[in-house]
Design a protein around this motif. Sequence first.
Motif, mmCIF file in Angstrom:
data_model
loop_
_atom_site.group_PDB
_atom_site.id
_atom_site.type_symbol
_atom_site.label_atom_id
_atom_site.label_comp_id
_atom_site.label_asym_id
_atom_site.label_seq_id
_atom_site.Cartn_x
_atom_site.Cartn_y
_atom_site.Cartn_z
ATOM 1 N N LYS A 46 0.821 -1.208 0.000
ATOM 2 C CA LYS A 46 0.000 0.000 0.000
ATOM 3 C C LYS A 46 0.857 1.262 0.000
ATOM 4 O O LYS A 46 0.699 2.150 -0.845
ATOM 5 C CB LYS A 46 -0.918 0.011 1.241
ATOM 6 C CG LYS A 46 -1.761 -1.231 1.405
ATOM 7 C CD LYS A 46 -2.638 -1.166 2.636
ATOM 8 C CE LYS A 46 -1.871 -1.137 3.952
ATOM 9 N NZ LYS A 46 -1.158 -2.397 4.277
ATOM 10 N N SER A 47 1.777 1.326 0.971
ATOM 11 C CA SER A 47 2.610 2.532 1.070
ATOM 12 C C SER A 47 3.467 2.704 -0.179
ATOM 13 O O SER A 47 3.636 3.817 -0.677
ATOM 14 C CB SER A 47 3.507 2.455 2.299
ATOM 15 O OG SER A 47 2.728 2.444 3.469
ATOM 16 N N THR A 48 3.987 1.590 -0.680
ATOM 17 C CA THR A 48 4.843 1.672 -1.865
ATOM 18 C C THR A 48 4.057 2.239 -3.048
ATOM 19 O O THR A 48 4.531 3.129 -3.761
ATOM 20 C CB THR A 48 5.401 0.280 -2.211
ATOM 21 O OG1 THR A 48 6.045 -0.248 -1.053
ATOM 22 C CG2 THR A 48 6.386 0.358 -3.348
ATOM 23 N N TYR A 88 2.618 10.973 4.924
ATOM 24 C CA TYR A 88 3.371 9.724 4.942
ATOM 25 C C TYR A 88 3.111 8.953 6.224
ATOM 26 O O TYR A 88 2.823 9.544 7.266
ATOM 27 C CB TYR A 88 4.863 10.009 4.776
ATOM 28 C CG TYR A 88 5.176 10.513 3.395
ATOM 29 C CD1 TYR A 88 5.359 9.621 2.342
ATOM 30 C CD2 TYR A 88 5.246 11.874 3.127
ATOM 31 C CE1 TYR A 88 5.613 10.078 1.062
ATOM 32 C CE2 TYR A 88 5.501 12.341 1.856
ATOM 33 C CZ TYR A 88 5.682 11.433 0.820
ATOM 34 O OH TYR A 88 5.924 11.889 -0.440
ATOM 35 N N GLN A 89 3.269 7.633 6.105
ATOM 36 C CA GLN A 89 3.014 6.777 7.261
ATOM 37 C C GLN A 89 3.915 7.162 8.438
ATOM 38 O O GLN A 89 3.490 7.216 9.578
ATOM 39 C CB GLN A 89 3.257 5.317 6.857
ATOM 40 C CG GLN A 89 2.828 4.324 7.901
ATOM 41 C CD GLN A 89 2.763 2.914 7.333
ATOM 42 O OE1 GLN A 89 3.181 2.641 6.207
ATOM 43 N NE2 GLN A 89 2.215 2.012 8.126
ATOM 44 N N ASP A 90 5.189 7.477 8.133
ATOM 45 C CA ASP A 90 6.096 7.889 9.215
ATOM 46 C C ASP A 90 6.069 9.410 9.395
ATOM 47 O O ASP A 90 6.916 9.971 10.089
ATOM 48 C CB ASP A 90 7.505 7.370 8.973
ATOM 49 C CG ASP A 90 8.108 7.931 7.701
ATOM 50 O OD1 ASP A 90 7.477 8.809 7.081
ATOM 51 O OD2 ASP A 90 9.213 7.501 7.318
ATOM 52 N N MET A 173 -3.563 9.794 2.237
ATOM 53 C CA MET A 173 -3.300 9.701 3.671
ATOM 54 C C MET A 173 -2.940 8.272 4.019
ATOM 55 O O MET A 173 -3.775 7.373 3.929
ATOM 56 C CB MET A 173 -4.525 10.133 4.460
ATOM 57 C CG MET A 173 -4.904 11.586 4.237
ATOM 58 S SD MET A 173 -6.297 11.983 5.281
ATOM 59 C CE MET A 173 -6.307 13.756 5.131
ATOM 60 N N ASP A 174 -1.685 8.084 4.409
ATOM 61 C CA ASP A 174 -1.215 6.740 4.741
ATOM 62 C C ASP A 174 -1.346 6.527 6.247
ATOM 63 O O ASP A 174 -0.545 7.021 7.027
ATOM 64 C CB ASP A 174 0.241 6.570 4.284
ATOM 65 C CG ASP A 174 0.670 5.113 4.276
ATOM 66 O OD1 ASP A 174 -0.053 4.280 4.859
ATOM 67 O OD2 ASP A 174 1.729 4.824 3.694
ATOM 68 N N GLU A 175 -2.383 5.822 6.638
ATOM 69 C CA GLU A 175 -2.703 5.555 8.045
ATOM 70 C C GLU A 175 -2.729 6.830 8.888
ATOM 71 O O GLU A 175 -1.995 6.957 9.866
ATOM 72 C CB GLU A 175 -1.724 4.535 8.628
ATOM 73 C CG GLU A 175 -1.730 3.269 7.771
ATOM 74 C CD GLU A 175 -1.196 2.060 8.494
ATOM 75 O OE1 GLU A 175 -1.184 2.064 9.734
ATOM 76 O OE2 GLU A 175 -0.816 1.102 7.812
ATOM 77 N N PRO A 176 -3.595 7.768 8.524
ATOM 78 C CA PRO A 176 -3.628 9.043 9.244
ATOM 79 C C PRO A 176 -4.196 8.915 10.649
ATOM 80 O O PRO A 176 -4.054 9.833 11.449
ATOM 81 C CB PRO A 176 -4.538 9.920 8.379
ATOM 82 C CG PRO A 176 -5.442 8.950 7.709
ATOM 83 C CD PRO A 176 -4.616 7.717 7.461
HETATM 84 MG MG LIG Z 1 2.460 1.163 4.863
#
Ligand SMILES: [Mg+2]
Lengths: 261, 393
Positions: A46-48, A88-90, A173-176
């Motif tokens: 997903k993130s990629t 970003y997730q991080d 939104m990556d895991e907001p």
């Molecule tokens: Mg991810």
Amino acid sequence: MTETTAVVEMRNIKKHFAAVEALRGVDLELRHNEVLGLVGDNAAGKSTLMKVLSGAYIPDEGEILIEGEKVHMANPLDARRLGIEMVYQDLALANNLDVTGNVFLGREAVSIELGPLGVMDNHRMEQEAQRLLSRLKIAIPSVRLLVERLSGGQRQAVAIARATAFDSKVIIMDEPTAALSVAAISQVLDLVRELKAQGASIIIISHRLEDIYGVSDRLVVLRQGRKVHDCPVVGDLDEFRERVVAYMIGARDDFANAAVG
Amino acid sequence: MSFKDTIKAQRHNIRDYGMYVAFVMIVVFFTITTKGLFISSRNIGNLVNATSYIAVLAVGMTLVIVIRHIDLSVGYLAGALGAVAAIALKYWLLPLYATIPMVLALGIVAGLVTAFLVAQMGIPAFVATLAGWLFYQGLLQLVTRSTGTIVIENETFNALGNGFIPDFRGLEILPGVHKVTLLLGLVAIVLFIANEINNRRKTLAYDFEVLPMNMFILKLVFVSLVIGGITWVMAGYQGLSWAAVILIVVVLAYSYITTRTVVGRHIYAVGGNPEAAELNGISVRKITFLVFGSMGLLTALAGILYASWLRSATTIAGRGMELDAIAAAFVGGAAVAGGVGKVTGSILGALVMASLTNGMNLLGWDISIQYMVRALVLAAAVVFDVATRRMAK
Ligand SMILES: [Mg+2]
Ligand SMILES: Nc1ncnc2c1ncn2[C@@H]1O[C@H](COP(=O)(O)OP(=O)(O)OP(=O)(O)O)[C@@H](O)[C@H]1O
């Protein structure tokens, strides 16, 4: 542009890291003014996939169309220019800078235009940062606080404020909601709805299926670097959850034949 | 707001205030123990000249440390470039106005070479600049081998490290006091106060918190007194030296760039989180080239100041300067992990270290003790740093 062209169309995206095939040919479409939920197990890609769309990764293969036009994005700046923003997730925050500095990172407002030597307009940025954050209703005492002093939820809010600061047409939104309390989660979900009401198209990644269910118009499930499901969000929550989990663990697969061919 | 609350709100600045307090304490200590010799106009003038080249290096080093690197090559590079300047003036008979730009340009080139190794080839800065340290040491020996120490006879060049700015002629008031220096000090105080008031007004207009009025006035008075005091002391000897002028210009330019401009913000962002900077469209590679390029430029300037101060280029010029500059930056609050460090802090760090050396020399302390005292101060500054940072969390 017509409503029938997608804002974003990704075709046959492939990406590998050393021996890991993170994406094995993914097609993804984001329509105008749509909220798309993207789910999948850990390491599904997903993130990629989203980093490919935000210009952070360059895909090995495949093409990206923005409003029907083929584009090449070499870096995140290119994506931003095309109106694509990502949380970003991080979070991608600089701990040594204050809240304002992070919200405007890479796009500082200037009072004197001199390229890199441009003089920053701190007051304007601070006011704007405050406005963006108050919209999120996650309390941050001062926009002058260093980000390293913020809680997980506050940091999340800063990252979201940054992605929504420039009225972009596509917001990823990556895991907001990952670091947030229940109350704060509903704030973020409200914000997603509001952004949609303002005309943005949004992709939201989450492991919390009820969040996806609550805000998304459509759902895409990734599994081991492939899309296995792509459907409008319908039915009640329990039925939805059961169906999605079946796809996530590999019990069902809508595109099994395509993968072989 | 009570005094206690004020202190609490300001606790992230305790590190800065602590530095000033420590500096004042050192000055007071040596003034008392040397019976005023330390604070005498003549000594302060010499102290500033002897610190200027380290302070200039420390400014560049601060930014290198902020972006998580280090530069060990600057000492011998400064020495080698000083020798090049001496040779150009003495043997190539280049005019001064051609020599200085040439040396500065060579410094930038050397800095860009380092940046190339670090940013392009991916060599850790510690290793790349250790190689530079060896290389420039060899280069210095090579260019001075046939001549030995090169004595520089160009008086304009030598004035950079030894000379003083001119004074009004024929004014009868205040004999023995350097009037231009006093005037400049006064201008500095006025500009400082105007700037502070202006900032405060703007901040209030935007509804952000400011220092309470009494603290604000206290700060204005304190800083004005410090500037005034330094000005008065310097005016009592021969006035402001050219080295001090150069240092002030460097400090003003660099603090402006680092705190007010877009590129300054980007330098700190790269230091704080390079991946985040990159994801936000800031090129870590470009910033690395810029910072090492500026380090090279300042190294050349330091080399010129040093050769000028000594009126000669020696075969060991620059030895150990890099470590003094690094120490100054760390005493001044730079953090090894990167992202943190102010230009003004490093200047103060350089002044603290130089004052210690100077004061202990005046007291006739043994050199071995001097090293150990400076070691303790360096360690104490970093311990204080870590402690205040933990407290602020
Ligand atoms: Mg991810
Ligand atoms: N920069 C990278 N270098 C090497 N491998 C990577 C990199 N980024 C991702 N991967 C690999 O690609 C695969 C997909 O990772 P990705 O981060 O896209 O998963 P994800 O679906 O976002 O998972 P999660 O839900 O845990 O965030 C994983 O096997 C991961 O290890």
